[in-house]
Motif scaffolding. Structure first.
Motif, PDB file in Angstrom:
ATOM      1  N   LYS A 118      -3.941  14.261 -11.766  1.00  8.37           N
ATOM      2  CA  LYS A 118      -4.010  12.893 -11.277  1.00  8.37           C
ATOM      3  C   LYS A 118      -2.979  12.075 -12.056  1.00  8.37           C
ATOM      4  O   LYS A 118      -3.052  12.011 -13.292  1.00  8.37           O
ATOM      5  CB  LYS A 118      -5.410  12.354 -11.535  1.00  8.37           C
ATOM      6  CG  LYS A 118      -5.685  11.037 -10.876  1.00  8.37           C
ATOM      7  CD  LYS A 118      -7.158  10.722 -11.001  1.00  8.37           C
ATOM      8  CE  LYS A 118      -7.466   9.392 -10.338  1.00  8.37           C
ATOM      9  NZ  LYS A 118      -8.891   9.092 -10.355  1.00  8.37           N
ATOM     10  N   GLN A 165       1.397   5.356  -0.025  1.00  2.00           N
ATOM     11  CA  GLN A 165       0.796   6.597   0.442  1.00  2.00           C
ATOM     12  C   GLN A 165       1.753   7.739   0.144  1.00  2.00           C
ATOM     13  O   GLN A 165       2.859   7.797   0.674  1.00  2.00           O
ATOM     14  CB  GLN A 165       0.552   6.487   1.958  1.00  2.00           C
ATOM     15  CG  GLN A 165       0.048   7.751   2.620  1.00  2.00           C
ATOM     16  CD  GLN A 165      -1.477   7.847   2.562  1.00  2.00           C
ATOM     17  OE1 GLN A 165      -2.162   6.847   2.798  1.00  2.00           O
ATOM     18  NE2 GLN A 165      -1.983   9.022   2.242  1.00  2.00           N
ATOM     19  N   ALA A 202      -1.634  13.099  -1.153  1.00  2.00           N
ATOM     20  CA  ALA A 202      -3.026  12.785  -1.476  1.00  2.00           C
ATOM     21  C   ALA A 202      -3.155  11.483  -2.262  1.00  2.00           C
ATOM     22  O   ALA A 202      -4.250  10.941  -2.402  1.00  2.00           O
ATOM     23  CB  ALA A 202      -3.634  13.933  -2.278  1.00  2.00           C
ATOM     24  N   ILE A 203      -2.033  11.021  -2.790  1.00  2.99           N
ATOM     25  CA  ILE A 203      -2.094   9.835  -3.657  1.00  2.99           C
ATOM     26  C   ILE A 203      -2.072   8.566  -2.817  1.00  2.99           C
ATOM     27  O   ILE A 203      -1.215   8.389  -1.950  1.00  2.99           O
ATOM     28  CB  ILE A 203      -0.912   9.813  -4.633  1.00  2.99           C
ATOM     29  CG1 ILE A 203      -0.871  11.114  -5.426  1.00  2.99           C
ATOM     30  CG2 ILE A 203      -0.968   8.607  -5.552  1.00  2.99           C
ATOM     31  CD1 ILE A 203       0.426  11.358  -6.134  1.00  2.99           C
ATOM     32  N   GLU A 204      -3.028   7.702  -3.099  1.00  4.83           N
ATOM     33  CA  GLU A 204      -3.037   6.389  -2.462  1.00  4.83           C
ATOM     34  C   GLU A 204      -3.197   5.358  -3.549  1.00  4.83           C
ATOM     35  O   GLU A 204      -4.021   5.521  -4.447  1.00  4.83           O
ATOM     36  CB  GLU A 204      -4.209   6.281  -1.487  1.00  4.83           C
ATOM     37  CG  GLU A 204      -3.869   6.756  -0.094  1.00  4.83           C
ATOM     38  CD  GLU A 204      -5.084   6.656   0.811  1.00  4.83           C
ATOM     39  OE1 GLU A 204      -5.649   5.559   0.915  1.00  4.83           O
ATOM     40  OE2 GLU A 204      -5.465   7.695   1.393  1.00  4.83           O
ATOM     41  N   MET A 205      -2.397   4.313  -3.495  1.00  5.64           N
ATOM     42  CA  MET A 205      -2.543   3.280  -4.521  1.00  5.64           C
ATOM     43  C   MET A 205      -1.982   1.964  -4.018  1.00  5.64           C
ATOM     44  O   MET A 205      -1.391   1.896  -2.937  1.00  5.64           O
ATOM     45  CB  MET A 205      -1.860   3.694  -5.825  1.00  5.64           C
ATOM     46  CG  MET A 205      -0.356   3.864  -5.679  1.00  5.64           C
ATOM     47  SD  MET A 205       0.465   4.110  -7.256  1.00  5.64           S
ATOM     48  CE  MET A 205       0.605   2.453  -7.855  1.00  5.64           C
ATOM     49  N   ARG A 212       0.837  -1.190   0.000  1.00  6.93           N
ATOM     50  CA  ARG A 212       0.000   0.000   0.000  1.00  6.93           C
ATOM     51  C   ARG A 212       0.875   1.244   0.000  1.00  6.93           C
ATOM     52  O   ARG A 212       1.742   1.404   0.863  1.00  6.93           O
ATOM     53  CB  ARG A 212      -0.933  -0.003   1.202  1.00  6.93           C
ATOM     54  CG  ARG A 212      -2.355  -0.439   0.844  1.00  6.93           C
ATOM     55  CD  ARG A 212      -3.295  -0.211   2.002  1.00  6.93           C
ATOM     56  NE  ARG A 212      -2.890  -0.936   3.200  1.00  6.93           N
ATOM     57  CZ  ARG A 212      -3.118  -2.251   3.386  1.00  6.93           C
ATOM     58  NH1 ARG A 212      -3.754  -2.953   2.476  1.00  6.93           N
ATOM     59  NH2 ARG A 212      -2.745  -2.849   4.490  1.00  6.93           N
ATOM     60  N   GLU A 228     -10.395  10.676  -5.580  1.00  9.63           N
ATOM     61  CA  GLU A 228      -9.203  10.067  -4.979  1.00  9.63           C
ATOM     62  C   GLU A 228      -7.914  10.343  -5.761  1.00  9.63           C
ATOM     63  O   GLU A 228      -7.938  10.444  -6.985  1.00  9.63           O
ATOM     64  CB  GLU A 228      -9.401   8.543  -4.932  1.00  9.63           C
ATOM     65  CG  GLU A 228      -9.905   8.059  -3.597  1.00  9.63           C
ATOM     66  CD  GLU A 228     -10.115   6.565  -3.612  1.00  9.63           C
ATOM     67  OE1 GLU A 228      -9.421   5.886  -4.387  1.00  9.63           O
ATOM     68  OE2 GLU A 228     -10.968   6.093  -2.861  1.00  9.63           O
ATOM     69  N   SER A 229      -6.818  10.391  -5.020  1.00  9.18           N
ATOM     70  CA  SER A 229      -5.486  10.532  -5.612  1.00  9.18           C
ATOM     71  C   SER A 229      -5.352  11.742  -6.524  1.00  9.18           C
ATOM     72  O   SER A 229      -4.674  11.707  -7.533  1.00  9.18           O
ATOM     73  CB  SER A 229      -5.100   9.264  -6.386  1.00  9.18           C
ATOM     74  OG  SER A 229      -4.985   8.194  -5.522  1.00  9.18           O
ATOM     75  N   THR A 230      -6.045  12.788  -6.181  1.00  5.13           N
ATOM     76  CA  THR A 230      -5.969  13.991  -7.000  1.00  5.13           C
ATOM     77  C   THR A 230      -5.216  15.077  -6.238  1.00  5.13           C
ATOM     78  O   THR A 230      -5.367  15.218  -5.029  1.00  5.13           O
ATOM     79  CB  THR A 230      -7.374  14.505  -7.350  1.00  5.13           C
ATOM     80  OG1 THR A 230      -8.087  13.426  -7.927  1.00  5.13           O
ATOM     81  CG2 THR A 230      -7.309  15.654  -8.326  1.00  5.13           C
TER      82      THR A 230
END
Lengths: 357, 296
Positions: free
Chosen positions: A343, A253, A256-259, A251, A290-292
């Motif tokens: 993004k 982090q 703001a980006i999570e993937m 995971r 998300e992730s923006t």
């Protein structure tokens, strides 16, 4: 002729030029050794040619060990960065040199030499300059004569050291295309050294990315550009945006980006760096969830088919580079100072070995 | 824009034509000093040599230089130069080849040692060979046992001359070869040339002017050397006298016009050397310029 390099190492005094380099070049391919200065690419080329002797390791031509074979017996044509034309000889004599120095029983007749040289000069489109001296030629012409001279001995391998390094941009473009054509015509194995990524990606079948005496990645131009195997390759081939963050059991982090990065599933609580190419950044006017990342347009460069944006992140003020197509740019109708949401579309995550970059 | 600036600059220069030159008296004084210095130390001595040589007429001049002893001195001088100069060219090329094209331990020591003959006084150079080959010397007894004469004979003079002229060729060639690098040699090797072919066809043509320049300087020194040769020669008239030694003997006998007549031969040699040197500099200069264009 195929070339295989096994575990070559070379040091100059305390400077390590090559550490344990292995590489194989299939017959008939045109390969680029790409890297910054000091990455060992020229040393590797000179070792293949026999101009330099490796401290350890071996060089195989067509499967035969040629590590200790003399340069003259290797059937390689070498084109030097500064051409190394014989300054006291005419263009004709330069090209004829390799034929004239053969032992008498192998040497072609005078008429035969004349015919071959003229043929080579036609091949490099310089048939009318046979009587000139090297000092009377332009850089591009010298480069082509150097190539004709190397081809005169009918080498099985052509080695070129920064072949277009000291030419101006326009001539470089022309010669690049011409070299590619020539290679396709002659069906000869070729290796050339360059520090210009564009040159390597445009001309070569295979690109060998080198850094600090080691091979970082070998692949087709598409592979090394689209799927860089290491952070170095990412950085060296084109511009790139960096995101710093952490990774734990896959995971990721990063602000703001999570993937999710399945290749790092076994990594626990580590620093991580994400790489995104500027053209892989999606730019929107509305927040896409998300992730923006929210950012402000700082600079616009709209000349040419792609528009380059320089964006300043609202969190922290780091700069992001994004490339848009002209159409997309018109659609968005952006102005300097406006707020946008970006993004990353294709984020590659690397865990640094030593926890710092 | 640039044009208008250039125009204005010429206008300014015309308005003050002497703005950048010294006052008249300073110019005259400086030029005068330089010219009188030149005349006093270079032109006048040259003139004196010829004036003294021809003082008793052209007949006496021809007599003096056609004396058997004078002719023997000319022959010996030519022979010594003919042996010493080629030897030095071979040594010089070998040494500068090693220094310029290869890296090895002790390279700097070698470069320094090559200059040694320039650093020591010529008398010491002569003494070295007397100490080595003289009857009391290191190898002297062995030479005597085999009936070989070195000191007070031709071989000693040649050896000493080789020693004092040693640096000329190497000094000239080392910087030249270093500047040229070894890319052209590498290119020749990659085209299948042997080491010897590479040397004859690539290296030698590239250094020919430097080599010739070194040869001219070495020749001038070989023919004109006095101190070192004087120590080993033994001054045997008509046998071991070179031209400079012969001049000294005649002078010491107050045979002034004969001394100056023979000396004028050496002066002529010097003038020929200067002209030859100038031609080589001019020739190699134009080729160097072409070579520089090549490396760009």
């Amino acid at each position: 002729m195929s070339i295989e390099i096994r575990n070559i190492s070379k040091t100059f005094g305390s400077f390590v030029a090559l550490r344990d380099v292995s590489l194989s070049v299939p017959a008939g391919e045109l390969v680029a050794l790409l890297g910054p200065s000091g990455s060992g690419k020229t040393t590797l080329l000179r070792i293949i040619a026999g101009l330099e002797v490796a401290d350890s390791g071996s060089v195989l031509f067509d499967g035969q060990d040629s590590t200790v074979r003399r340069i003259g017996d290797r059937q390689v044509g070498f084109v030097f960065q500064h051409y190394a034309l014989f300054r006291h000889m005419t263009v004709f004599e330069n090209v004829a040199f390799g034929l004239r120095v053969r032992p008498r029983h192998e040497r072609p007749s005078k008429a035969e030499i004349e015919r071959r040289v003229q043929e080579l000069l036609e091949l490099v489109h310089l048939g009318s300059l046979a009587k000139r001296y090297p000092s009377q030629l332009s850089g591009g012409q010298r480069q082509r004569i150097a190539l004709a001279r190397a081809l005169a001995v009918e080498p099985k391998v052509l080695l070129l050291d920064e072949p277009f390094g000291s030419l101006d941009a326009k001539v470089r473009q022309e010669l690049r295309r011409w070299l590619r054509q020539l290679h396709d015509e002659l069906q000869i194995t070729g290796i050339f050294v360059t520090h210009d990524q564009e040159e390597a990606l445009e001309v070569a079948d295979q690109v060998v990315v080198m850094n600090e005496g080691q091979v970082e990645q070998v692949g087709t131009p598409e592979e090394v550009y689209d799927q860089p195997a290491t952070p170095f390759t990412y950085n060296f081939l084109g511009s790139v945006n960096l995101f710093r963050g952490r990774v734990h059991e896959g995971r990721v982090q990063m602000g703001a980006i999570e993937m999710f990065a399945p290749e790092h599933i076994e990594v626990r609580h580590s620093v991580a760096v994400g790489y995104v190419r500027p053209h892989e950044m999606a730019v929107e006017r509305q927040n896409g969830g998300e992730s923006t990342i929210e950012a402000t347009v700082r600079y616009l460069h709209a000349v040419g088919p792609t528009v380059r944006l320089e964006l300043e992140r609202s969190d922290g003020g780091d700069l992001i580079e994004a490339h848009l197509s002209k159409e997309r740019y018109r659609e968005l109708d952006l102005k300097i100072g406006e707020t946008v949401f970006v993004k990353p579309q294709n984020l590659r995550v690397f865990v640094p070995d030593n926890y710092q970059i | 824009m640039a044009d208008s600036i250039a125009l204005r600059a010429t206008a300014v220069a015309k308005a003050h034509p002497r703005a950048r030159s010294e006052p008249a008296f300073a110019r005259w004084a400086l030029t005068g000093t330089a010219l009188s210095f030149l005349g006093l130390f270079l032109i006048l001595p040259l003139g004196v040599v010829f004036a003294e040589a021809f003082k008793k007429g052209i007949g006496a001049y021809l007599m003096a230089i056609s004396q058997p002893e004078a002719l023997a001195a000319v022959r010996l001088t030519l022979l010594v130069a003919a042996l010493a100069v080629p030897l030095n060219l071979v040594f010089g090329v070998a040494a500068s080849w090693a220094i310029a094209k290869f890296d090895f331990h002790g390279k700097n020591v070698l470069i320094t040692i090559i200059d040694l003959p320039f650093a020591v006084s010529p008398v010491i150079s002569g003494m070295i060979f007397v100490l080595l080959f003289g009857s009391q010397g290191l190898i002297g007894p062995w030479l005597a046992a085999h009936d070989l004469k070195v000191i007070f004979a031709g071989p000693g003079i040649v050896l000493t001359t080789v020693f004092v002229t040693f640096p000329f060729a190497a000094r000239e060639l080392i910087p030249l070869m270093q500047a040229q690098g070894s890319e052209e040699e590498e290119a020749a090797l990659s085209l299948g040339a042997s080491g010897w072919q590479t040397f004859l066809r690539i290296t030698l043509p590239n250094i020919k002017w430097g080599l010739l320049y070194g040869a001219i300087l070495a020749n001038a020194r070989a023919m004109g050397e006095f101190g070192a040769v004087s120590v080993v020669s033994g001054h045997i008239r008509g046998v071991t006298n070179t031209l400079p030694l012969h001049v000294e003997i005649l002078y010491n006998e107050y045979n002034l016009s004969a001394a100056f007549a023979v000396a004028s031969l050496l002066v002529l040699l010097a003038l020929v050397t200067l002209v030859a040197k100038r031609i080589v500099e001019w020739k190699s200069g134009s080729e160097l310029a072409a070579g520089r264009g090549e490396s760009k």
